[in-house]
Design a protein around this motif. Structure first.
Motif, PDB file in Angstrom:
ATOM      1  N   SER A 202       0.843  -1.198   0.000  1.00  0.00           N
ATOM      2  CA  SER A 202       0.000   0.000   0.000  1.00  0.00           C
ATOM      3  C   SER A 202       0.873   1.240   0.000  1.00  0.00           C
ATOM      4  O   SER A 202       1.970   1.249   0.568  1.00  0.00           O
ATOM      5  N   ALA A 203       0.381   2.297  -0.641  1.00  0.00           N
ATOM      6  CA  ALA A 203       1.109   3.561  -0.685  1.00  0.00           C
ATOM      7  C   ALA A 203       1.000   4.349   0.611  1.00  0.00           C
ATOM      8  O   ALA A 203       1.660   5.368   0.764  1.00  0.00           O
TER       9      ALA A 203
ATOM     10  N   PRO B 159      -4.919   1.744   9.248  1.00  0.00           N
ATOM     11  CA  PRO B 159      -5.432   1.012  10.404  1.00  0.00           C
ATOM     12  C   PRO B 159      -6.760   0.321  10.096  1.00  0.00           C
ATOM     13  O   PRO B 159      -7.050  -0.739  10.643  1.00  0.00           O
ATOM     14  N   GLU B 160      -7.558   0.923   9.201  1.00  0.00           N
ATOM     15  CA  GLU B 160      -8.843   0.316   8.840  1.00  0.00           C
ATOM     16  C   GLU B 160      -8.628  -1.020   8.138  1.00  0.00           C
ATOM     17  O   GLU B 160      -9.371  -1.982   8.377  1.00  0.00           O
TER      18      GLU B 160
ATOM     19  N   ARG C 269      -8.060  -8.545  10.506  1.00  0.00           N
ATOM     20  CA  ARG C 269      -8.405  -9.265  11.734  1.00  0.00           C
ATOM     21  C   ARG C 269      -9.838  -9.796  11.658  1.00  0.00           C
ATOM     22  O   ARG C 269     -10.107 -10.936  12.051  1.00  0.00           O
ATOM     23  N   ASN C 270     -10.736  -8.989  11.142  1.00  0.00           N
ATOM     24  CA  ASN C 270     -12.131  -9.415  11.034  1.00  0.00           C
ATOM     25  C   ASN C 270     -12.297 -10.577  10.059  1.00  0.00           C
ATOM     26  O   ASN C 270     -13.257 -11.348  10.170  1.00  0.00           O
TER      27      ASN C 270
ATOM     28  N   ALA D  27      -4.422 -13.696  11.685  1.00  0.00           N
ATOM     29  CA  ALA D  27      -3.747 -13.516  12.964  1.00  0.00           C
ATOM     30  C   ALA D  27      -2.412 -12.794  12.747  1.00  0.00           C
ATOM     31  O   ALA D  27      -1.919 -12.713  11.627  1.00  0.00           O
ATOM     32  N   GLY D  28      -1.833 -12.297  13.841  1.00  0.00           N
ATOM     33  CA  GLY D  28      -0.523 -11.662  13.762  1.00  0.00           C
ATOM     34  C   GLY D  28      -0.478 -10.496  12.803  1.00  0.00           C
ATOM     35  O   GLY D  28       0.554 -10.253  12.161  1.00  0.00           O
ATOM     36  N   VAL D  29      -1.570  -9.758  12.696  1.00  0.00           N
ATOM     37  CA  VAL D  29      -1.632  -8.652  11.735  1.00  0.00           C
ATOM     38  C   VAL D  29      -0.643  -7.556  12.145  1.00  0.00           C
ATOM     39  O   VAL D  29      -0.585  -7.140  13.299  1.00  0.00           O
TER      40      VAL D  29
END
Length: 227
Positions: free
Chosen positions: A186-187, A191-192, A198-199, A203-205
């Motif tokens: 991503s450039a 956080p979104e 996660r949703n 895991a481990g994001v």
């Protein structure tokens, strides 16, 4: 992926099912433009290499000959990085634009990808990535390295947004082996999108950054298919 300065020379321009793609030369570097949007060029490549390196580093240790899917051939840095790493087993690249494939096979971008294309581990798949991840066999790859847009919130075409939707991320997760990793370039940080990963059951994001000359850093978003 910062746009370089100077006047570009258009080398090829094609209209396809997803719009216009253009290959331009600016000095000694080449750049790809899709529907008027600057995608990437050959001036740097650090973030494309990080995409592949971060995916390999995130895999559980001791996994023999992991298979990687690279979404988007681009200027070839990610493929070249994967082919230069002997730990990767099968290397597949999904690219929807025939023009981009041609620029690598018989055009000036072969200077970047020529040895990688000749590697027996490499397979080029001419397909739309959004459709491919939903139809490929499950648990088919150990890593997915996706770089087809300027980020989850800045897609080249509207159809690509489906890849970052809950259904698209679920399809990516199903395509991975248990413990496999999804890496998305991503450039800018998002956080979104971390929350979306996660949703979707990853895991481990985490997000790894690489500095650019100006502005916010390029990033690679990472998430693991929990075993």
């Amino acid at each position: 992926m910062t746009t370089p300065t100077g006047s570009p020379l258009t080398l090829d321009r094609r209209d396809g099912p997803h719009g216009e793609v253009v290959l331009r030369q600016r000095g000694s570097h080449y750049e790809i433009i899709a529907n008027g949007c600057f995608l990437m060029d050959t001036s740097d490549g650090r973030s494309e290499r990080l995409l592949v390196d971060a995916a390999l580093a995130a895999l559980p240790p001791g996994r023999p000959d992991p298979a990687v899917l690279i979404g988007g051939l681009g200027v070839g840095f990610s493929l070249a990085r994967a082919a230069g790493e002997p730990r990767w087993g099968r290397i597949a690249v999904v690219e929807r634009e025939q023009a981009v494939i041609d620029w690598h096979r018989t055009g000036p971008l072969s200077a970047v990808s020529g040895p990688a294309l000749a590697d027996p581990r490499t397979e080029i798949v001419h397909a739309d990535l959004v459709a491919y991840v939903r139809t490929a066999p499950p648990a088919h790859y150990d890593a997915l390295c996706l770089d087809i847009d300027n980020g989850p919130g800045w897609t080249v075409t509207e159809d690509n947004a489906g890849l970052y939707s809950p259904a698209g991320l679920a399809a990516c997760r199903e395509l991975l082996t248990p413990g496999g990793v999804l890496a998305v370039w991503s450039a800018q940080p998002s956080p979104e999108f971390e929350e979306a990963l996660r949703n979707a059951g990853f895991a481990g994001v985490k997000t790894e950054e690489i500095s650019v000359a100006r502005g916010v850093p390029d990033v690679v978003h990472l998430g693991l298919h929990a075993a």
